[in-house]
Write a protein that holds these residues in place. Sequence first.
Motif, mmCIF file in Angstrom:
data_model
loop_
_atom_site.group_PDB
_atom_site.id
_atom_site.type_symbol
_atom_site.label_atom_id
_atom_site.label_comp_id
_atom_site.label_asym_id
_atom_site.label_seq_id
_atom_site.Cartn_x
_atom_site.Cartn_y
_atom_site.Cartn_z
ATOM 1 N N CYS A 63 50.134 15.776 -52.080
ATOM 2 C CA CYS A 63 51.525 16.159 -51.834
ATOM 3 C C CYS A 63 52.376 14.895 -51.848
ATOM 4 O O CYS A 63 52.045 13.915 -51.171
ATOM 5 C CB CYS A 63 51.658 16.863 -50.485
ATOM 6 N N VAL A 64 53.439 14.915 -52.637
ATOM 7 C CA VAL A 64 54.344 13.765 -52.689
ATOM 8 C C VAL A 64 55.700 14.176 -52.136
ATOM 9 O O VAL A 64 56.193 15.277 -52.407
ATOM 10 C CB VAL A 64 54.495 13.232 -54.139
ATOM 11 N N CYS A 65 56.290 13.286 -51.332
ATOM 12 C CA CYS A 65 57.654 13.494 -50.840
ATOM 13 C C CYS A 65 58.582 12.721 -51.770
ATOM 14 O O CYS A 65 58.431 11.504 -51.929
ATOM 15 C CB CYS A 65 57.798 13.005 -49.406
ATOM 16 N N ILE A 66 59.538 13.434 -52.372
ATOM 17 C CA ILE A 66 60.342 12.819 -53.434
ATOM 18 C C ILE A 66 61.826 13.149 -53.297
ATOM 19 O O ILE A 66 62.206 14.149 -52.693
ATOM 20 C CB ILE A 66 59.870 13.284 -54.831
ATOM 21 N N ASP A 67 62.634 12.270 -53.863
ATOM 22 C CA ASP A 67 64.017 12.573 -54.230
ATOM 23 C C ASP A 67 64.035 12.678 -55.744
ATOM 24 O O ASP A 67 63.362 11.884 -56.430
ATOM 25 C CB ASP A 67 64.976 11.449 -53.811
ATOM 26 N N PHE A 68 64.752 13.643 -56.284
ATOM 27 C CA PHE A 68 64.846 13.704 -57.743
ATOM 28 C C PHE A 68 66.234 14.159 -58.170
ATOM 29 O O PHE A 68 66.897 14.936 -57.480
ATOM 30 C CB PHE A 68 63.767 14.620 -58.342
ATOM 31 N N THR A 69 66.654 13.631 -59.307
ATOM 32 C CA THR A 69 67.936 13.993 -59.912
ATOM 33 C C THR A 69 67.688 14.298 -61.386
ATOM 34 O O THR A 69 67.124 13.481 -62.107
ATOM 35 C CB THR A 69 68.957 12.851 -59.784
ATOM 36 N N GLY A 70 68.122 15.485 -61.803
ATOM 37 C CA GLY A 70 67.955 15.874 -63.192
ATOM 38 C C GLY A 70 69.288 15.975 -63.900
ATOM 39 O O GLY A 70 70.287 16.399 -63.296
ATOM 40 N N THR A 71 69.324 15.567 -65.152
ATOM 41 C CA THR A 71 70.555 15.666 -65.947
ATOM 42 C C THR A 71 70.242 16.268 -67.311
ATOM 43 O O THR A 71 69.144 16.084 -67.854
ATOM 44 C CB THR A 71 71.219 14.297 -66.149
ATOM 45 N N ILE A 72 71.204 16.988 -67.840
ATOM 46 C CA ILE A 72 71.143 17.505 -69.211
ATOM 47 C C ILE A 72 72.389 17.018 -69.930
ATOM 48 O O ILE A 72 73.512 17.250 -69.461
ATOM 49 C CB ILE A 72 71.070 19.043 -69.222
ATOM 50 N N ASP A 73 72.185 16.290 -71.016
ATOM 51 C CA ASP A 73 73.304 15.669 -71.748
ATOM 52 C C ASP A 73 74.146 14.792 -70.823
ATOM 53 O O ASP A 73 75.380 14.759 -70.906
ATOM 54 C CB ASP A 73 74.190 16.743 -72.396
ATOM 55 N N GLY A 74 73.450 14.117 -69.891
ATOM 56 C CA GLY A 74 74.123 13.178 -69.000
ATOM 57 C C GLY A 74 74.791 13.797 -67.785
ATOM 58 O O GLY A 74 75.334 13.075 -66.943
#
Length: 337
Positions: A63-74
Amino acid sequence: ATEEAMDFYAGNYIKLGQYKNLEVNYIIPAEVTQDDVDAYISDQIDFYTEYTDVDRAAKDGDCVCIDFTGTIDGEEFDGGSAEDYNLTLGSGDFLPEFEDALIGKKAGDTAVFTVTFPKDYDLDETVAGKEAEFTVTVYSVSEVNVPEFNDEFVSRISDCSTTAEYEEYARNVITENGANSSADMAGEDALLQAVTNAGISDYPQDLFDSFYAETYSDYQSYAEFMGMDFDDFLAENMSEDDIKEVAMDSMKEFMVVQAIADKEGIKIDEKNLDTEASDLAEEYEYDSVDELKQDLGISYIYRTVLREKVKDFLYQAAKVTKVTEDEYYQMDTEAVG
């Protein structure tokens, strides 16, 4: 409401209508299936699963504790970002490419990678078939220890000695929970009818002021939880008058509950309040009754306990008709129509 504001005699303001022999429906709980039992056991296994931080690269099953940000076309997209998210690698909660990209990463690592959503991605059709870039920071890696469902496990978490005994125990718990839920729904219906049938001639201004302040604060907290400025929240969802109406409805319900309690001799003394507060602390997941009292206040606990006792009284005093779930919601649809 503050303790001072609650110092009033409800009979001076409330004229009770019918509150006994009210007609309510009790939904006959569905028969418990093996799937229900299996789901209950799965929840218990999840509850007793242990997570141990490890100082190594993540592997499948960790199990990993993460922050994530996703972008599509910036541009960031809805549902594409989160903070302090706990993800078990290999669980299938995220796309396989996303989870696979984190295998081999350690606490403190940041990964940047692309994922292409399937063309038939039905969770969000707006991203289906599109390529997204994710930036993921790993804060911790934990080894997951999932207990095996066996006699040793059930002996540790219950008074049962075998898995067969525990399955029967689970079946009984589910049955009891279903019965309690049906009775609670019927009690809520009875309470709503009792409040509707009652008349209110006036009310103590300080009682309303206290309910209004509490309601206002609740909505402020909700707006903060949603990450919204409170003024923006009001502009999009409700007006000041709406808040006053909600506060007024809450206050009237409490006054009717208090009036019924006074008439029927339903009392809350310090001893049973502490007992009920202990149950509430457990339900609300507080570490102690003192912490519950400090956070919610004595008056809130009193109102909650009294409401439950009056609701139970109204249910016991009602004319109860047992119906199936289909019959119940069919009647509900016809009533709305």
